[in-house]
Structures are given as C-alpha cells and as structure tokens.
Design a protein around this motif. Sequence first.
Motif, PDB file in Angstrom:
ATOM      1  N   LEU A 198      -9.894 -10.642 -10.144  1.00 19.22           N
ATOM      2  CA  LEU A 198     -10.287  -9.617  -9.175  1.00 19.22           C
ATOM      3  C   LEU A 198      -9.291  -9.547  -8.026  1.00 19.22           C
ATOM      4  N   LYS A 199      -8.957 -10.708  -7.459  1.00 21.50           N
ATOM      5  CA  LYS A 199      -8.036 -10.733  -6.320  1.00 21.50           C
ATOM      6  C   LYS A 199      -6.651 -10.243  -6.718  1.00 21.50           C
ATOM      7  N   ASN A 200      -6.179 -10.655  -7.893  1.00 19.99           N
ATOM      8  CA  ASN A 200      -4.848 -10.248  -8.330  1.00 19.99           C
ATOM      9  C   ASN A 200      -4.769  -8.737  -8.551  1.00 19.99           C
ATOM     10  N   THR A 201      -5.782  -8.178  -9.186  1.00 18.59           N
ATOM     11  CA  THR A 201      -5.787  -6.743  -9.478  1.00 18.59           C
ATOM     12  C   THR A 201      -5.834  -5.928  -8.192  1.00 18.59           C
ATOM     13  N   VAL A 202      -6.753  -6.299  -7.299  1.00 18.84           N
ATOM     14  CA  VAL A 202      -6.875  -5.567  -6.033  1.00 18.84           C
ATOM     15  C   VAL A 202      -5.637  -5.783  -5.171  1.00 18.84           C
ATOM     16  N   GLY A 203      -5.135  -7.014  -5.135  1.00 21.75           N
ATOM     17  CA  GLY A 203      -3.952  -7.292  -4.325  1.00 21.75           C
ATOM     18  C   GLY A 203      -2.743  -6.493  -4.766  1.00 21.75           C
ATOM     19  N   GLN A 204      -2.527  -6.419  -6.096  1.00 21.95           N
ATOM     20  CA  GLN A 204      -1.396  -5.641  -6.614  1.00 21.95           C
ATOM     21  C   GLN A 204      -1.556  -4.167  -6.293  1.00 21.95           C
ATOM     22  N   ALA A 205      -2.785  -3.667  -6.411  1.00 22.45           N
ATOM     23  CA  ALA A 205      -3.038  -2.257  -6.139  1.00 22.45           C
ATOM     24  C   ALA A 205      -2.797  -1.912  -4.682  1.00 22.45           C
ATOM     25  N   VAL A 206      -3.261  -2.769  -3.781  1.00 22.26           N
ATOM     26  CA  VAL A 206      -3.048  -2.528  -2.353  1.00 22.26           C
ATOM     27  C   VAL A 206      -1.566  -2.613  -2.013  1.00 22.26           C
ATOM     28  N   HIS A 207      -0.868  -3.549  -2.641  1.00 24.19           N
ATOM     29  CA  HIS A 207       0.581  -3.658  -2.437  1.00 24.19           C
ATOM     30  C   HIS A 207       1.284  -2.376  -2.877  1.00 24.19           C
ATOM     31  N   ASN A 208       0.916  -1.864  -4.050  1.00 22.94           N
ATOM     32  CA  ASN A 208       1.507  -0.612  -4.535  1.00 22.94           C
ATOM     33  C   ASN A 208       1.220   0.542  -3.575  1.00 22.94           C
ATOM     34  N   ALA A 209      -0.023   0.573  -3.093  1.00 24.47           N
ATOM     35  CA  ALA A 209      -0.405   1.641  -2.170  1.00 24.47           C
ATOM     36  C   ALA A 209       0.392   1.560  -0.876  1.00 24.47           C
ATOM     37  N   ALA A 210       0.670   0.347  -0.426  1.00 24.84           N
ATOM     38  CA  ALA A 210       1.469   0.183   0.786  1.00 24.84           C
ATOM     39  C   ALA A 210       2.877   0.736   0.587  1.00 24.84           C
ATOM     40  N   LEU A 211       3.446   0.517  -0.594  1.00 20.76           N
ATOM     41  CA  LEU A 211       4.784   1.050  -0.887  1.00 20.76           C
ATOM     42  C   LEU A 211       4.773   2.571  -0.919  1.00 20.76           C
ATOM     43  N   VAL A 212       3.713   3.128  -1.489  1.00 22.13           N
ATOM     44  CA  VAL A 212       3.588   4.588  -1.519  1.00 22.13           C
ATOM     45  C   VAL A 212       3.476   5.144  -0.103  1.00 22.13           C
ATOM     46  N   ALA A 213       2.714   4.448   0.754  1.00 22.34           N
ATOM     47  CA  ALA A 213       2.570   4.888   2.146  1.00 22.34           C
ATOM     48  C   ALA A 213       3.902   4.839   2.874  1.00 22.34           C
ATOM     49  N   ILE A 214       4.682   3.785   2.618  1.00 24.82           N
ATOM     50  CA  ILE A 214       6.016   3.667   3.224  1.00 24.82           C
ATOM     51  C   ILE A 214       6.894   4.828   2.777  1.00 24.82           C
ATOM     52  N   ARG A 215       6.872   5.098   1.477  1.00 25.48           N
ATOM     53  CA  ARG A 215       7.683   6.195   0.927  1.00 25.48           C
ATOM     54  C   ARG A 215       7.329   7.522   1.572  1.00 25.48           C
ATOM     55  N   ASP A 216       6.030   7.807   1.639  1.00 21.90           N
ATOM     56  CA  ASP A 216       5.590   9.091   2.173  1.00 21.90           C
ATOM     57  C   ASP A 216       5.907   9.220   3.657  1.00 21.90           C
ATOM     58  N   LYS A 217       5.794   8.108   4.379  1.00 27.18           N
ATOM     59  CA  LYS A 217       6.123   8.129   5.803  1.00 27.18           C
ATOM     60  C   LYS A 217       7.592   8.476   6.012  1.00 27.18           C
ATOM     61  N   MET A 218       8.456   7.884   5.191  1.00 27.20           N
ATOM     62  CA  MET A 218       9.884   8.142   5.333  1.00 27.20           C
ATOM     63  C   MET A 218      10.227   9.585   4.970  1.00 27.20           C
ATOM     64  N   VAL A 219       9.593  10.105   3.937  1.00 26.89           N
ATOM     65  CA  VAL A 219       9.819  11.498   3.558  1.00 26.89           C
ATOM     66  C   VAL A 219       9.339  12.426   4.670  1.00 26.89           C
ATOM     67  N   GLN A 220       8.157  12.132   5.225  1.00 23.83           N
ATOM     68  CA  GLN A 220       7.601  12.959   6.299  1.00 23.83           C
ATOM     69  C   GLN A 220       8.518  12.955   7.520  1.00 23.83           C
ATOM     70  N   GLU A 221       9.031  11.772   7.870  1.00 24.84           N
ATOM     71  CA  GLU A 221       9.930  11.678   9.024  1.00 24.84           C
ATOM     72  C   GLU A 221      11.183  12.512   8.811  1.00 24.84           C
ATOM     73  N   LEU A 222      11.722  12.457   7.596  1.00 24.68           N
ATOM     74  CA  LEU A 222      12.920  13.239   7.309  1.00 24.68           C
ATOM     75  C   LEU A 222      12.637  14.731   7.418  1.00 24.68           C
ATOM     76  N   LYS A 223      11.509  15.175   6.881  1.00 25.10           N
ATOM     77  CA  LYS A 223      11.172  16.589   6.931  1.00 25.10           C
ATOM     78  C   LYS A 223      10.987  17.058   8.369  1.00 25.10           C
ATOM     79  N   GLU A 224      10.412  16.203   9.207  1.00 24.31           N
ATOM     80  CA  GLU A 224      10.245  16.564  10.622  1.00 24.31           C
ATOM     81  C   GLU A 224      11.609  16.663  11.306  1.00 24.31           C
ATOM     82  N   GLN A 225      12.508  15.735  10.967  1.00 25.06           N
ATOM     83  CA  GLN A 225      13.853  15.771  11.553  1.00 25.06           C
ATOM     84  C   GLN A 225      14.601  17.029  11.157  1.00 25.06           C
ATOM     85  N   LEU A 226      14.372  17.469   9.921  1.00 24.26           N
ATOM     86  CA  LEU A 226      15.046  18.669   9.424  1.00 24.26           C
ATOM     87  C   LEU A 226      14.312  19.954   9.804  1.00 24.26           C
ATOM     88  N   GLY A 227      13.158  19.792  10.465  1.00 27.93           N
ATOM     89  CA  GLY A 227      12.385  20.954  10.874  1.00 27.93           C
ATOM     90  C   GLY A 227      11.718  21.670   9.733  1.00 27.93           C
TER      91      GLY A 227
END
Length: 347
Positions: free
Chosen positions: A98-127
């Motif tokens: 249970l811990k391994n499955t949930v931990g891996q999933a949350v880790h993956n979600a954190a990477l997705v959040a990082i990715r989306d944040k960086m894309v959003q920042e770039l789009k804001e910079q480019l207007g």
Amino acid sequence: MLALMQYYLSKDFTVFLARSAEEALEVLQREQLHAVVSDQNLGDGLMGVDLLKRVSELQPHAARILVTASQKLEDAQKAINEARVNHFLTKPFTEQELKNTVGQAVHNAALVAIRDKMVQELKEQLGLRPAKPAAGRSPPSSTRIKTVEPRAPDARGGANQSLIPESERLAFRDGLTGLYNHRYFQEALSAGLLSARRREQKLMLVLVDIDGFRRFNLSRGYAEGDKLLRRVAQLVTELMEDPVTHARSDNSSEIAARYDWDVFGVVLCNADVERARTYAEKLRKAVEELDFPEGTGGGQGEVTVSAAISVFPDPARSEQDLISFAEKALRASKLVGPNRVVIATQG
C-alpha cells in the motif's frame, strides 16, 4: 479496510477519508489532490472505475489507484481505458505494498506538477496566457492524498521529440539533446529524495562527464561536438533498462538530464549501488566502443566518459550531499585518468 488504510497512510500523507462516492466527489470539489484510492466495489451498484473516471475529469493530474480482488485482464483493460487507472492494488495486499503504490503515485504526481508549473511560467513569460489559479482550489501539495496515480512525464527525453508540445520542450527540455534541462533535474531530484525518505528507499545519482570534450571541440569543431553530445545523450537514455530482464524501463523515477555543458545527470529511484554501477559501466563501455563520426570505422576509443555514483541515504544525506559528493568524486577520478566509474564517498 478504510480505517486501516487511513491509519497506515496518515503517517506520511494528509488523508481525506470518504465513505461513499458522493463524499469522495465533495472532497474532489474542495481539495486539490495528488492521488485517489478507490475500492472497485463501492456498494449500491457503484463501481470504483466509475468514480475514478470522474476523478480523471475533475482532477486529471491526480493519480488513480484501483483496489480490486479481480485478476482478470479484461477488468484491468477496462479500468485503464475508461478511467486511465495506472496503479492497482490486488486484495489482499500488505502495508508495504500500500505504501509503495501510494508513494510512487504521489511522487509521479509531484513530477507532473513541477512540469506543469514550468510550462505555465514559460507561457506567462511569453504572454501566451495570464496566470489564473482555479477558483476554490488550494495549490497542489505532495503531502495531500485521497487516492492515487497521474500520468508521468517521459523519463527519457530524446525520443519522439516531435510528439512533445513546443511549450513543454521550451520549458524543461534541453534544446540540443532533448533531455530534461538542469532546472527540471533539480526539481525532480528534490521530489525523488522526498519520496525516498518517506518510503525508506535508496536513491542513486549518476553524473556522466565526456572526457576531453573541450579538446574534442577545438580539434573537430563545435558542430561535431554538438553531434557527439546528442549521440551520448541517446546512449544515456537507451541504456536505462532493467539489468536482469534487459527490458526498457518506463519508470518515471528514472530521470535523465543534461546537467552541465558536457555532463549528464541520471537519477535512479529505489535502486541499489549495483544497479547504478551496472548502468554506468554499460554506458562507459558503449561510449568507448562508439564509432564517431559514425560510419568511419576508425573512431572507436577516441571518445570516453567518466562517471561518479552518489548514494542516498549513506553517505549522502541530502540533495546537496548527493551533488557535492558526485562532483568531487568525478573531479578526483579525472586526476587519476579518464574512462572509469567511481563510487562517491563522503567529502
């Protein structure tokens, strides 16, 4: 079972408990989640797949875990196709599963959040579009969970670059090699360490330096130097495979990036020293045997790499330790001679 899952998971995550699909949807409306775990049989004729399908619509980045007693292939295919479920817990399961499955999933979600944040920042910079946080939603937190598993970013880079949106490529991909860039590497390393601490697992950092790259540039020219960087980057990702089965891994915990001008960084989560050493040695040998420029038949042995492996949690205890120990080991190794793999020690 709900109370037991809450007990085990609340040690590492903030858990929102829902005793019905209706309660779960209420939580989804007011909380930003990184993971959702649902039993397949919710009672009253409701199925977990139906709830997770709604999760994929309301919070597409939230990971989705289905708890089921079924081992039928058609049931799994339905869950994957209809609800985009990529994690399963088969009854009966252990606390560690249970811990391994949930931990891996949350880790993956954190990477997705990082990715989306960086894309959003770039789009804001480019207007391209203004920043508009979702109404009534709190910012994502890697410690928040309801139930689990988002689509993870491609750990390889380099391959199928034409399929990567331009905004994504600019935000966190290196323009020359197609690997992740230095900023994304740092963010992913931090997320990987957080996951490793929670799950009491090891994490390996491998730094790979092309020996004599500056001299190569001066003698062959920068165009050939760029070709060499792309070719080595390709090998860095191609050789990220399971050392036993020799099958290409699709685990998003394996991150390859262009760390510096002629240095590549690889993060291997939940791996031991032998796994990292095997990978680094295979890469070293592949580069040594590289026919470059390709097709000449006379370039083998001209290009080599040195690699340093840093280990968490011993001796490295932090992100700074991992990087510092690996960099120092790499410098010390090059003083002895090129074309070798070393294990970093403290200091």
